[in-house]
Every structure is written in C-alpha cells, then in structure tokens.
Design a protein around this motif. Structure first.
Motif, mmCIF file in Angstrom:
data_model
loop_
_atom_site.group_PDB
_atom_site.id
_atom_site.type_symbol
_atom_site.label_atom_id
_atom_site.label_comp_id
_atom_site.label_asym_id
_atom_site.label_seq_id
_atom_site.Cartn_x
_atom_site.Cartn_y
_atom_site.Cartn_z
ATOM 1 N N SER A 45 6.241 5.870 12.397
ATOM 2 C CA SER A 45 5.640 7.009 11.682
ATOM 3 C C SER A 45 5.960 8.309 12.409
ATOM 4 N N VAL A 71 -5.289 9.672 9.527
ATOM 5 C CA VAL A 71 -5.201 8.565 10.498
ATOM 6 C C VAL A 71 -5.005 9.131 11.907
ATOM 7 N N GLY A 114 -8.427 8.176 13.096
ATOM 8 C CA GLY A 114 -8.072 6.811 13.485
ATOM 9 C C GLY A 114 -8.156 5.946 12.231
ATOM 10 N N HIS A 115 -9.137 6.280 11.401
ATOM 11 C CA HIS A 115 -9.274 5.611 10.106
ATOM 12 C C HIS A 115 -8.601 6.477 9.042
ATOM 13 N N GLY A 146 0.825 6.061 2.170
ATOM 14 C CA GLY A 146 -0.041 4.887 2.323
ATOM 15 C C GLY A 146 -1.494 5.299 2.263
ATOM 16 N N SER A 147 -1.816 6.362 2.952
ATOM 17 C CA SER A 147 -3.207 6.823 2.972
ATOM 18 C C SER A 147 -3.638 7.375 1.617
ATOM 19 N N ASN A 172 3.164 13.241 3.098
ATOM 20 C CA ASN A 172 4.303 12.715 3.858
ATOM 21 C C ASN A 172 4.691 11.358 3.280
ATOM 22 N N ASN A 174 6.934 8.433 2.947
ATOM 23 C CA ASN A 174 8.052 7.659 3.515
ATOM 24 C C ASN A 174 8.176 6.303 2.821
ATOM 25 N N MET A 176 6.264 4.008 2.612
ATOM 26 C CA MET A 176 5.700 2.870 3.337
ATOM 27 C C MET A 176 4.252 3.147 3.700
ATOM 28 N N LYS A 281 10.757 6.634 7.550
ATOM 29 C CA LYS A 281 10.001 6.008 8.641
ATOM 30 C C LYS A 281 10.997 5.435 9.656
ATOM 31 N N ALA A 340 -4.032 -3.418 2.989
ATOM 32 C CA ALA A 340 -2.801 -2.879 3.608
ATOM 33 C C ALA A 340 -2.518 -3.438 4.997
ATOM 34 N N MET A 341 -3.054 -4.620 5.306
ATOM 35 C CA MET A 341 -2.846 -5.172 6.638
ATOM 36 C C MET A 341 -2.366 -6.625 6.534
ATOM 37 N N ILE A 363 -4.882 0.809 1.246
ATOM 38 C CA ILE A 363 -5.895 1.139 2.262
ATOM 39 C C ILE A 363 -7.185 1.481 1.520
ATOM 40 N N PHE A 390 -12.675 -1.300 10.411
ATOM 41 C CA PHE A 390 -12.554 -0.778 9.048
ATOM 42 C C PHE A 390 -13.635 -1.337 8.119
HETATM 43 C C1 LIG Z 1 -9.435 2.722 6.840
HETATM 44 C C2 LIG Z 1 -8.190 2.245 7.512
HETATM 45 N N1 LIG Z 1 -7.635 1.075 7.109
HETATM 46 C C3 LIG Z 1 -6.510 0.639 7.714
HETATM 47 C C4 LIG Z 1 -5.917 1.357 8.710
HETATM 48 C C5 LIG Z 1 -4.698 0.825 9.430
HETATM 49 N N2 LIG Z 1 -3.530 1.693 9.205
HETATM 50 C C6 LIG Z 1 -3.136 2.587 10.131
HETATM 51 S S1 LIG Z 1 -1.836 3.478 9.636
HETATM 52 C C7 LIG Z 1 -1.752 2.641 8.180
HETATM 53 C C8 LIG Z 1 -0.672 2.968 7.190
HETATM 54 C C9 LIG Z 1 -0.681 4.394 6.877
HETATM 55 O O1 LIG Z 1 0.364 4.674 6.016
HETATM 56 P P1 LIG Z 1 0.756 6.181 5.746
HETATM 57 O O2 LIG Z 1 -0.472 6.969 5.552
HETATM 58 O O3 LIG Z 1 1.761 6.200 4.678
HETATM 59 O O4 LIG Z 1 1.375 6.660 7.119
HETATM 60 P P2 LIG Z 1 2.788 6.273 7.777
HETATM 61 O O5 LIG Z 1 2.448 5.371 8.920
HETATM 62 O O6 LIG Z 1 3.630 5.598 6.764
HETATM 63 O O7 LIG Z 1 3.340 7.558 8.239
HETATM 64 C C10 LIG Z 1 -2.757 1.691 8.090
HETATM 65 C C11 LIG Z 1 -2.968 0.763 6.958
HETATM 66 C C12 LIG Z 1 -6.540 2.552 9.099
HETATM 67 N N3 LIG Z 1 -6.058 3.300 10.097
HETATM 68 N N4 LIG Z 1 -7.652 2.979 8.472
#
Ligand SMILES: Cc1ncc(C[n+]2csc(CCOP(=O)(O)OP(=O)(O)O)c2C)c(N)n1
Length: 628
Positions: A45, A71, A114-115, A146-147, A172, A174, A176, A281, A340-341, A363, A390
């Motif tokens: 990332s 995150v 972090g979340h 992803g978020s 952003n 990517n 993924m 990514k 997503a895990m 997520i 989570f």
């Molecule tokens: C509530 C929550 N669930 C799961 C996660 C675990 N997690 C960390 S990063 C991520 C993927 C994030 O994807 P994206 O936002 O697209 O960021 P990228 O890493 O692709 O830049 C996940 C599922 C988390 N941080 N928070």
C-alpha cells in the motif's frame, strides 16, 4: 547526502525540479522497502501511494491543512516527509514509531487510525470545526477503494453535501483491498476507470459550457436550457456527484504533475470534492507488484528474494481453515463469512473448496454479522471469522440481530490477546469483557489446536451464539502431559516442597496463549509452594460450582488474564468466589491489562510491559506470599 535527507519538512519539497522529484520518489520507495523488510509492515500500500502523498504535501500546507489517512497503514511517505526520517528505522517497534497515523506521535497526524472506514467522518468533523472557527484550511481524507466497501464511508458521504466546506476526499483506487476488492462498488469504480475518455470529454465539455456567453434577456433562458440539455446528454453525473460532491478523475497516481494539477483544481471547488486516483499496489518493487496481497502486511523478509512462500499449517488461523473445510464437507449448512480477511483468517482453502458457501463481504464487519444472522434464521450454520479488534464494531449486531432473536451464530475470533507490531488499535484485549455481557453467549478460549477443534465441534453439535477466540500465530510449545482435562477446563498440581501437606497453597487460574508463561512461572515457584494451575477453555459462562470446589481454600488465588481487567474473566471469578460458601481463599489477586493504551512492540516487550513474563509472575507471587 540523499535528496530525502534534505527534506526536513514538506516546505523543502517546494522548488524541487521534476527530475529531483522523480529521484525523491525512488528514494522514498527504497527507504520504505529497506525498513519494512527489516521490521515488517504494510509494504504494498505504501509503495503505491508515494506520488500521491508527495502531491498532497506540495499542493497543501500540512499541518495547517490536515490529512486524514483511512486505516493509516499507508502513511509511511507522509511520516518520512514530516520530520520522522531519523526515527523511521524504529517503525512498529517497542518505543519506536507506529505503523499507523498517531496523534500522540506528531501534530502532522491529524487523526489516528488502524481500523478502516473512519477517515471521511473524522475529516468532515475537522472541516466543520474549521468552518465554525472561520478558518480557511483544507482537510484531506485519503481513502482506499477497499475501505470504500465500509458502511461508515457512505454515512459520512451522505453528510458531505455542504457548501464551502474545505474538504477534499482522495479515493486511492488500486483495485485491491488486502486481496482483490469485492462487490458492486469495486465494479463501479472499474467502470469509471474504463471510461477515461468519457471523463476527458466531460471535462472539456464542462469548460466549453462555462465559455458559452449568456447574451441578452431572451437568450438567457434558452442558453440555460441548452446547457442543461448538453449536460444531460454528454455530462452524465456519477454516483458521487449525485450525492452533491464534485468529482475529479480518474487521474494516474504515478503522474506527479497531473496529480498536483487535479489537487489544485480540487482546491477551487465550493463543494466537497472527490479526487479519484488510480494507483498500483506494490509500485516499484517487482515482487510486491506481482503479489500485492502477500506484501500487504508482512513480517521481515529478504529484499532480494522476497517473501518465501511456505504453506504453513502451524497457526491457529490455518487450523481454523482446516476445521472449516472438514466441517463443511460433512455438513452442507455450514457457511463461512469474512470481512475482507480471507487469507488472514485462514479461509483461502475454504473459499476454493466451498465457493458457494463462502462470503467475503468487504470491510463491513457489521454487515457480516447481521448477514450471518440472516443465514442462520433460514437454517444455515454461519461462522463469521473476524479479528478480535474488528469485532469491537459488531457489539450491537451481536445483541440486536443474534442474541435477541435467539439465532445461533459462531464467531471465530482471530488475533486475540496481545498482538505484536500493529500496536494500540489492533490489540485483541477487550473481547472477553464486553462480549460476556451479551445474553446467552458462550466464549471459548482454546490454548491448543486440539482444544480449538473440540470447541468448534461442541458448537457445531449444538448450534448456539458462541465465540471461539484464539491468538495470532502458532500454539505454544511446552509439556502439557500433566494436565487433567475436566470438560470446560483442565488443571495440574505442582509440589516440589517435599512437605506434601495436602491442598494447594496457591491456585493460579488463566486461559489462552499466556498459559505457557504461567506454567513457566510455576516452575520457578514450585520448590517453595504447593501450586494448582487451572486453565480455562470455556471462559464464559464459568462452571462456577466445579471450578470453585477445585479452588477450595488456598492462601492465594492468582488469576492471570491476557485482556483488560475491567469486566474480565478474573473479575467474574472473584465475584463468584465472593458469593460462594465453600471457596474461601485468604487473598485473590488479578493480574490483567491495566493500561490498554500501550503502543506497538514485539510480544516479549508487550508481555513485559503487562507484567506477564514468567519471572515477573513468579516475583509477584513470591512477594504476595512473603507479605502473608
Ligand atoms: C475495520 C477493519 N477491518 C479490517 C481491517 C484490515 N485491513 C487493513 S488494510 C485493509 C485493506 C484496505 O484496503 P484499501 O483501503 O483499499 O487500502 P490499500 O491497502 O489497498 O491501499 C484491511 C481489510 C481494518 N484495518 N479495519
């Protein structure tokens, strides 16, 4: 001296030539790769977002303009540009810097995380506060695609339709999440990306429309209608615009010049503006570009060889995956749900062997649990695999959609207890306290793979609302042969005192990973004390009668809990003892986590901070015994 060494603050980026900026991006990537390969961390990332972060810091004026990273795992370039180069080698280490944004660490981190999914809400709050104070600073939220699968993102977007709010959202994209992104939104973003020409056309048309003069009264209305007509035909609005935002993009996230130009344009908008950036990514490190999922988050690895692929069976997550595949082979009502895990929770194999009964919902933990409750209501046996930290989000869903409706649902909680590396936002230390308040719930905390298998078997046999919680990594190795199994718990007596005077003087009660530490402390104490060690497997509800009669009337009951003290299993046991006639120890002591706000570190450092290392436990018990 490298270019990066000269960047003491974002102001130093101004005046760099295109060539210098290109070299700087390379230096940033090298520094990130070098550090993550030594310390572990979120590589892919961070490699993807280097130019976007550079552009943000060149166009905006941080910290007056505030940046909120969703995150927060992708903030390494931001840290390197905002005065943290000297300490960057301590990334994710005890007394070092966090792998996420952290308000305590720097005023350049406007909001900690972090979340996932919190950025737009937080940024909107910051921007609103600025507006109330008459400040003209910008707030920039940086969110991954992803978020964007997160419910909170839409709750926040729904509130962003305010005028003159200096809020810019950078999407952003990517393509993924940790693994490939899922769901309708991911398809929609790909549609937008694929219509690049259409958006170029839209841009040009919009500029043209602005230039059409509105001459004379009679012409005004006609021109307005014409504009509206052209707009409708050529400039169809997208989802974000329908919500009242301005939309710019998609822009190539490797092209610093274009990024800067689009961000400058975003500054001129009166609406909240969403800038859609397309990034790669793992950019710049071939292993990570080829296997972005593997390099999303990793431990240390050899930079040249990359991460070695090994099919490790030796972890609770892998064991969980095996248990699920075997259970689903035997029972076609069993379904697995992940937010997503897939890889992290060990469900990769299940997703391939039972694709129709496997659901990656994105997520979206809250949705995952209520969705699972729906499956349960129609006769399925859902197992929701989510990390302990989570699950904090799904307290209401567990009460409202499972417990109150009396629906069986099994929650597989990974990463319970102290979690190394990720730090304060990722500790799995609250679950026993708050989940034990849910009506009808059962909580299992197996210490071994066999106990884990047995816990799942118990829950599959008689479906119920149950939590099965286990730590990150592998089962601890030590000699367990002396333990007597008594159903929900097991125990072992130790006495090298030679006094052989009957009942134990000290009863130690614990559960989960930390049992090994307690066992080792007992080895340091058993020459001088007669000790009984009780290990709970089902930690809630406690079979009080059975456990309390085993505790008896020792001088000391010492409970060690790898979780917060408040509302924990230790406090519940102490309350049960207080109400029991037969169990009357002289003293009860609970050692649990007193300061849950500890920062990142390896397990030994975290255990040491909590007083959980075997010599610390032994010393505490010796001290209490001396005082008696
Ligand atoms: C509530 C929550 N669930 C799961 C996660 C675990 N997690 C960390 S990063 C991520 C993927 C994030 O994807 P994206 O936002 O697209 O960021 P990228 O890493 O692709 O830049 C996940 C599922 C988390 N941080 N928070």
């Amino acid at each position: 001296m490298t270019l990066l060494e000269n960047i003491l603050s974002p102001q130093d980026l101004i005046g760099l030539s295109d060539a210098e900026l290109k070299n700087l991006a390379g230096e940033l990537r090298n520094r990130i790769l070098e550090t993550v390969s030594k310390n572990g961390g979120h590589l892919a990332s961070n490699l993807g977002i280097v130019e976007t972060t550079l552009a943000i810091h060149r166009v905006f004026n941080n910290p007056e303009d505030q940046i909120v990273f969703d995150v927060g795992h992708q903030c390494y370039t931001h840290k390197l540009l905002t005065g943290r180069q000297q300490v960057f080698s301590s990334l994710r280490q005890w007394n070092g810097i966090s792998g996420f944004t952290n308000r305590k660490e720097s005023d350049k981190d406007a909001f900690g995380a972090g979340h996932s999914g919190t950025s737009i809400s937080a940024a909107l709050g910051l921007a609103m506060a600025n507006q109330l104070d008459g400040k003209e600073n910008y707030v920039i939220a940086v969110v991954g695609d992803g978020s964007f699968t997160n419910g909170m993102i839409y709750e926040a977007l729904n509130n962003c339709n305010k005028k003159n709010l200096r809020l810019i959202i950078i999407l952003n994209d990517n393509e993924m999440s940790i693994s490939e992104n899922v769901g309708g939104l991911s398809n929609y973003l790909s549609k937008i990306r694929n219509s690049q020409n259409y958006f170029n056309l839209k841009h040009q048309t919009q500029s043209l429309l602005h230039k059409i003069p509105t001459i004379g009264d009679g012409l005004i209305e006609g021109t307005r209608k014409l504009k509206k007509h052209i707009k409708k035909r050529v400039v169809a609005e997208n989802f974000f615009e329908h919500l009242g935002l301005d939309y710019l993009g998609p822009v190539d996230g490797c092209d610093l010049k274009k990024l800067e130009s689009v961000l400058s344009e975003a500054k001129s908008k009166t609406n909240c503006c969403l800038v859609h950036v397309h990034t790669v990514k793992g950019k710049g490190y071939v292993h990570a570009e080829e296997h972005p999922e593997m390099y999303h988050s990793s431990g240390p690895f050899d930079q040249v060889k990359g991460i070695e692929k090994k099919a490790s069976e030796d972890s609770f997550s892998a064991q969980f995956g095996k248990i699920m595949v075997a259970a689903a082979n035997a029972d076609d009502s069993i379904c697995a749900i992940t937010a997503a895990m897939t890889g992290g929770t060990g469900l990769d194999h299940f997703s391939l062997t039972h694709p129709r009964r496997f659901y990656d919902v994105g997520i979206a933990e809250e949705h995952a649990v209520t969705f699972a409750a729906g499956l349960s209501a129609n006769g399925k046996t859902p197992v929701c695999a989510i990390y302990s930290t989570f699950v904090q989000r799904v307290y209401d869903q567990l009460i409202h959609d499972a417990a109150i409706q009396k629906l069986p649902l099994i929650m597989a909680l990974d990463r319970c207890g102290l979690v190394p590396g990720d730090g304060i936002t990722h500790q799995g230390i609250y679950d026993c306290s708050y989940l034990s308040t849910i009506p009808g719930i059962e909580i299992y905390s197996p210490e071994t793979y066999d106990e884990m298998k047995q816990s799942f078997a118990t829950c599959f046999e008689a479906p119920k609302l149950a939590i099965i919680r286990y730590p990150k990594g592998a089962q601890q190795q030590y000699d367990r042969s002396g333990f007597n199994l008594c159903g929900e718990f097991c125990y072992q007596d130790f006495d090298d005192t030679g006094r052989n005077q009957g009942d134990p003087e000290i009863v130690m009660v614990t559960y989960g990973r930390i049992t090994k530490n307690v066992y080792e402390a007992v080895q340091l104490l058993k020459a001088n004390h007669r000790i009984r060690l009780i290990k709970l497997i089902q930690v809630y509800p406690l079979n009080s009668e059975k456990i309390l009669s085993l505790i008896g009337q020792p001088r000391l009951v010492y409970v060690l809990e790898e979780g917060i003290r408040s509302g924990g299993i230790g406090e519940k046991l102490a309350a049960a003892i207080a109400q029991h006639d037969g169990c009357k120890p002289d003293t009860i002591r609970i050692r649990a986590i007193e300061d849950p706000l500890m920062e990142q570190g390896d397990l030994a450092a975290l255990d040491g901070y909590c007083g959980f290392l075997p010599p610390q436990i032994a010393a505490e018990i010796a001290e209490i015994s001396k005082a008696k």
